[in-house]
Design an enzyme around this catalytic site. Sequence first.
Site, short mmCIF file in Angstrom:
data_model
loop_
_atom_site.label_atom_id
_atom_site.label_comp_id
_atom_site.label_asym_id
_atom_site.label_seq_id
_atom_site.Cartn_x
_atom_site.Cartn_y
_atom_site.Cartn_z
N THR A 265 0.85 -1.19 0.00
CA THR A 265 0.00 0.00 0.00
C THR A 265 0.88 1.24 0.00
O THR A 265 0.60 2.22 -0.71
CB THR A 265 -0.93 0.01 1.22
N HIS A 268 2.32 1.88 -3.52
CA HIS A 268 1.28 2.45 -4.37
C HIS A 268 1.06 3.93 -4.04
O HIS A 268 1.03 4.78 -4.95
CB HIS A 268 -0.01 1.66 -4.17
N GLU A 269 0.93 4.25 -2.77
CA GLU A 269 0.63 5.63 -2.38
C GLU A 269 1.82 6.56 -2.58
O GLU A 269 1.63 7.73 -2.96
CB GLU A 269 0.15 5.67 -0.92
N HIS A 278 -3.39 6.25 -11.16
CA HIS A 278 -3.74 4.84 -11.28
C HIS A 278 -3.52 4.41 -12.72
O HIS A 278 -3.77 5.16 -13.66
CB HIS A 278 -5.19 4.61 -10.88
N TRP A 280 -5.04 2.60 -14.77
CA TRP A 280 -6.16 2.60 -15.72
C TRP A 280 -6.66 4.02 -16.00
O TRP A 280 -7.60 4.21 -16.77
CB TRP A 280 -7.31 1.73 -15.20
N THR A 294 2.44 2.43 -20.52
CA THR A 294 1.48 1.60 -19.80
C THR A 294 0.23 1.41 -20.65
O THR A 294 -0.22 2.35 -21.30
CB THR A 294 1.09 2.23 -18.45
#
Length: 356
Positions: A265, A268-269, A278, A280, A294
Amino acid sequence: MKKVILSVALLGAFLVSCENDSPISDNTVEESQEVQVDMSDFSLYVDQDDIAGKSASSLEKCVSMKNLEYRLSKNNGLAKKMYDIEYNTRKAIALKGQANKGKPTGGNGGGGTTPSIYEGAITIPVVINIIEQFSGQVTQNQINSQIRILNEDFQNNNSNTSNVPSAFAGLVADINVTFVLGTVNRVVNTKASWGTNDAMKIPSQGGIAPTDATSNLNLWVCEIGGGILGYAQFPGGSNATDGVVIGTDFFGETNAGGIYGKGRTATHEVGHWLNLRHIWGDGRCNRDDFVADTPTSDAPNYNCPSYPTVNCRSTDMTMNYMDYVQDDCMYMFTSGQNDRMRALFVAGGPKEGFVN
């Protein structure tokens, strides 16, 4: 569906208001007539209805975009600051691309003297602010393991990276960032949940103020509530709230975190804190994460997806740290993400205090 969108046509509205922080330079990278920066796709938004989903275990992995929406509503100057940072980031990456082709625009190999992307090793001191319900709730093992995991991930030493599919293997990047543990601040507060509006960062509300956010990464560890794992502040926000918040059960290695108990986590942060979106793009197929290497996707992946997972007519990079998969199944940043992060550290950039 709630959205906050910044378009080029509306920029003038943001010029009249600015938060009491150091201004973000519009000229981080020297102008070049050969560089064209297209900002038409840049947006700041939260899509609460269909993007902020939860995992199979009913955990909401990241609410950084929700916190951004909150901060935008409180600070009329934030959108302009973030636009400027994005503009300079895109220009830096474009200049680097020209330099690699031998064009004299100031980057490596092009005859100039000032690289557009910071190239050296980066050391980031980490201040950990722990708000625990009883003394010792957050263990020293959690603290030590979290620093170790951040270093593994940002130095491409995650043992699971050997599982990267051949289609993506050439894109794996060593970010060359070292995280060093600094001060650990602790307070005991029995508050059941702190929410996502940064109360844990305000001493008058029982929290802990950040320590010199211009040269330290501040991590807050507390009970966020609502099944939320963590969130981060993107570059451009106030120094008074700058940093990353992580739920107690998801900080470092903990059995309590289950599939999210391996410390990723924070990886990611911290990616968000270094200006990554993110993977997507927080939207459908026409939304992007502003990184060229990406794949396009339209929603997060959870748990541990099989390969290939195909969306938007391309194979998802589910193993990227900026997706929502479980900790054991995320194990790479890309070269494009590396460039995007490193653009923050050049002279005049929002993270220059870490290298100067």
